[in-house]
Motif scaffolding. Structure first.
Motif, PDB file in Angstrom:
ATOM      1  N   MET A 175      33.980  45.052  21.901  1.00  0.00           N
ATOM      2  CA  MET A 175      34.868  45.547  22.929  1.00  0.00           C
ATOM      3  C   MET A 175      35.407  44.357  23.719  1.00  0.00           C
ATOM      4  N   PRO A 176      36.715  44.263  23.855  1.00  0.00           N
ATOM      5  CA  PRO A 176      37.274  43.127  24.600  1.00  0.00           C
ATOM      6  C   PRO A 176      37.036  43.252  26.102  1.00  0.00           C
ATOM      7  N   TRP A 177      36.918  42.129  26.734  1.00  0.00           N
ATOM      8  CA  TRP A 177      36.838  42.020  28.192  1.00  0.00           C
ATOM      9  C   TRP A 177      38.054  41.242  28.650  1.00  0.00           C
ATOM     10  N   PHE A 178      38.368  41.357  29.919  1.00  0.00           N
ATOM     11  CA  PHE A 178      39.534  40.685  30.471  1.00  0.00           C
ATOM     12  C   PHE A 178      39.154  39.870  31.692  1.00  0.00           C
ATOM     13  N   LEU A 179      39.732  38.693  31.782  1.00  0.00           N
ATOM     14  CA  LEU A 179      39.716  37.895  32.996  1.00  0.00           C
ATOM     15  C   LEU A 179      41.006  38.261  33.715  1.00  0.00           C
ATOM     16  N   TYR A 180      40.922  38.537  35.020  1.00  0.00           N
ATOM     17  CA  TYR A 180      42.144  38.880  35.747  1.00  0.00           C
ATOM     18  C   TYR A 180      42.247  38.090  37.038  1.00  0.00           C
ATOM     19  N   LEU A 181      43.479  37.908  37.488  1.00  0.00           N
ATOM     20  CA  LEU A 181      43.783  37.222  38.740  1.00  0.00           C
ATOM     21  C   LEU A 181      44.547  38.192  39.626  1.00  0.00           C
ATOM     22  N   LEU A 182      44.083  38.374  40.863  1.00  0.00           N
ATOM     23  CA  LEU A 182      44.742  39.250  41.826  1.00  0.00           C
ATOM     24  C   LEU A 182      45.323  38.422  42.956  1.00  0.00           C
ATOM     25  N   GLU A 183      46.513  38.789  43.385  1.00  0.00           N
ATOM     26  CA  GLU A 183      47.078  38.202  44.601  1.00  0.00           C
ATOM     27  C   GLU A 183      46.655  39.096  45.760  1.00  0.00           C
ATOM     28  N   CYS A 184      46.113  38.480  46.803  1.00  0.00           N
ATOM     29  CA  CYS A 184      45.660  39.229  47.973  1.00  0.00           C
ATOM     30  C   CYS A 184      46.673  39.113  49.105  1.00  0.00           C
ATOM     31  N   ALA A 185      46.565  40.025  50.079  1.00  0.00           N
ATOM     32  CA  ALA A 185      47.524  40.098  51.184  1.00  0.00           C
ATOM     33  C   ALA A 185      47.590  38.798  51.983  1.00  0.00           C
ATOM     34  N   ASP A 186      46.503  38.045  52.024  1.00  0.00           N
ATOM     35  CA  ASP A 186      46.504  36.787  52.779  1.00  0.00           C
ATOM     36  C   ASP A 186      47.018  35.605  51.949  1.00  0.00           C
ATOM     37  N   GLY A 187      47.491  35.879  50.713  1.00  0.00           N
ATOM     38  CA  GLY A 187      48.024  34.822  49.854  1.00  0.00           C
ATOM     39  C   GLY A 187      46.997  34.191  48.935  1.00  0.00           C
ATOM     40  N   SER A 188      45.732  34.554  49.088  1.00  0.00           N
ATOM     41  CA  SER A 188      44.700  33.982  48.224  1.00  0.00           C
ATOM     42  C   SER A 188      44.742  34.645  46.850  1.00  0.00           C
ATOM     43  N   VAL A 189      44.055  34.029  45.899  1.00  0.00           N
ATOM     44  CA  VAL A 189      44.004  34.536  44.534  1.00  0.00           C
ATOM     45  C   VAL A 189      42.542  34.815  44.186  1.00  0.00           C
ATOM     46  N   LEU A 192      32.709  35.866  31.150  1.00  0.00           N
ATOM     47  CA  LEU A 192      31.933  35.241  32.223  1.00  0.00           C
ATOM     48  C   LEU A 192      32.122  33.726  32.241  1.00  0.00           C
ATOM     49  N   ARG A 193      32.138  33.111  31.061  1.00  0.00           N
ATOM     50  CA  ARG A 193      32.347  31.658  30.990  1.00  0.00           C
ATOM     51  C   ARG A 193      33.740  31.295  31.503  1.00  0.00           C
ATOM     52  N   ALA A 194      34.737  32.073  31.107  1.00  0.00           N
ATOM     53  CA  ALA A 194      36.112  31.815  31.561  1.00  0.00           C
ATOM     54  C   ALA A 194      36.216  32.016  33.066  1.00  0.00           C
ATOM     55  N   GLU A 195      35.593  33.077  33.580  1.00  0.00           N
ATOM     56  CA  GLU A 195      35.627  33.348  35.018  1.00  0.00           C
ATOM     57  C   GLU A 195      35.027  32.177  35.802  1.00  0.00           C
ATOM     58  N   TYR A 196      33.919  31.655  35.325  1.00  0.00           N
ATOM     59  CA  TYR A 196      33.270  30.523  35.989  1.00  0.00           C
ATOM     60  C   TYR A 196      34.226  29.339  36.083  1.00  0.00           C
ATOM     61  N   ARG A 197      34.916  29.034  34.985  1.00  0.00           N
ATOM     62  CA  ARG A 197      35.848  27.898  34.972  1.00  0.00           C
ATOM     63  C   ARG A 197      37.059  28.143  35.863  1.00  0.00           C
ATOM     64  N   VAL A 198      37.638  29.329  35.800  1.00  0.00           N
ATOM     65  CA  VAL A 198      38.846  29.623  36.570  1.00  0.00           C
ATOM     66  C   VAL A 198      38.543  29.657  38.064  1.00  0.00           C
ATOM     67  N   LYS A 199      37.380  30.157  38.442  1.00  0.00           N
ATOM     68  CA  LYS A 199      37.031  30.203  39.868  1.00  0.00           C
ATOM     69  C   LYS A 199      36.943  28.800  40.472  1.00  0.00           C
ATOM     70  N   ARG A 200      36.766  27.794  39.657  1.00  0.00           N
ATOM     71  CA  ARG A 200      36.687  26.416  40.148  1.00  0.00           C
ATOM     72  C   ARG A 200      38.064  25.786  40.338  1.00  0.00           C
ATOM     73  N   LEU A 201      39.133  26.469  39.903  1.00  0.00           N
ATOM     74  CA  LEU A 201      40.488  25.948  40.061  1.00  0.00           C
ATOM     75  C   LEU A 201      40.976  26.140  41.496  1.00  0.00           C
ATOM     76  N   THR A 202      41.936  25.330  41.881  1.00  0.00           N
ATOM     77  CA  THR A 202      42.576  25.499  43.182  1.00  0.00           C
ATOM     78  C   THR A 202      43.504  26.712  43.116  1.00  0.00           C
TER      79      THR A 202
END
Length: 106
Positions: free
Chosen positions: A1-15, A60-70
């Protein structure tokens, strides 16, 4: 079963970065306040991007790496200016010093 990494834009401009099997359902949870603590106070506005991965471990591995990005790097990833592969570590190269295979007995 595939999983997805996702990025959300929040009201304060954060991701916000997360993983899920169903991104739309997970976005709905974030939007109604039952998602992550982070998004409860920074209401999500929209899904910036989602990337399909083979399984939960890969996500999970991808999430860990992406969370470290600016935030700027996350937005570049969402816009397609960077690839997810450019964020992930390169797969290990085969060793030149591999053990020779044993021959089957005759």
């Amino acid at each position: 079963m595939p999983w997805f990494l996702y990025l959300l834009e929040c009201a304060d401009g954060s991701v916000y970065t997360g993983i899920a099997v169903d991104v739309e359902a997970r976005f709905a949870q974030h939007a109604n306040g039952t998602g992550a603590r982070y998004t409860r106070s920074r209401k999500p506005v929209r899904v910036l991007a989602q990337f399909e991965l083979a399984d939960r471990a890969s996500a999970l591995r991808a999430e860990y790496r992406v969370k470290r990005l600016t935030p700027r790097e996350k937005r570049a990833l969402a816009a397609g200016e960077r690839t997810l592969e450019s964020v992930l570590p390169a797969p290990p190269e085969p060793s030149d010093h591999a053990e020779p295979e044993a021959e089957a007995p005759a």
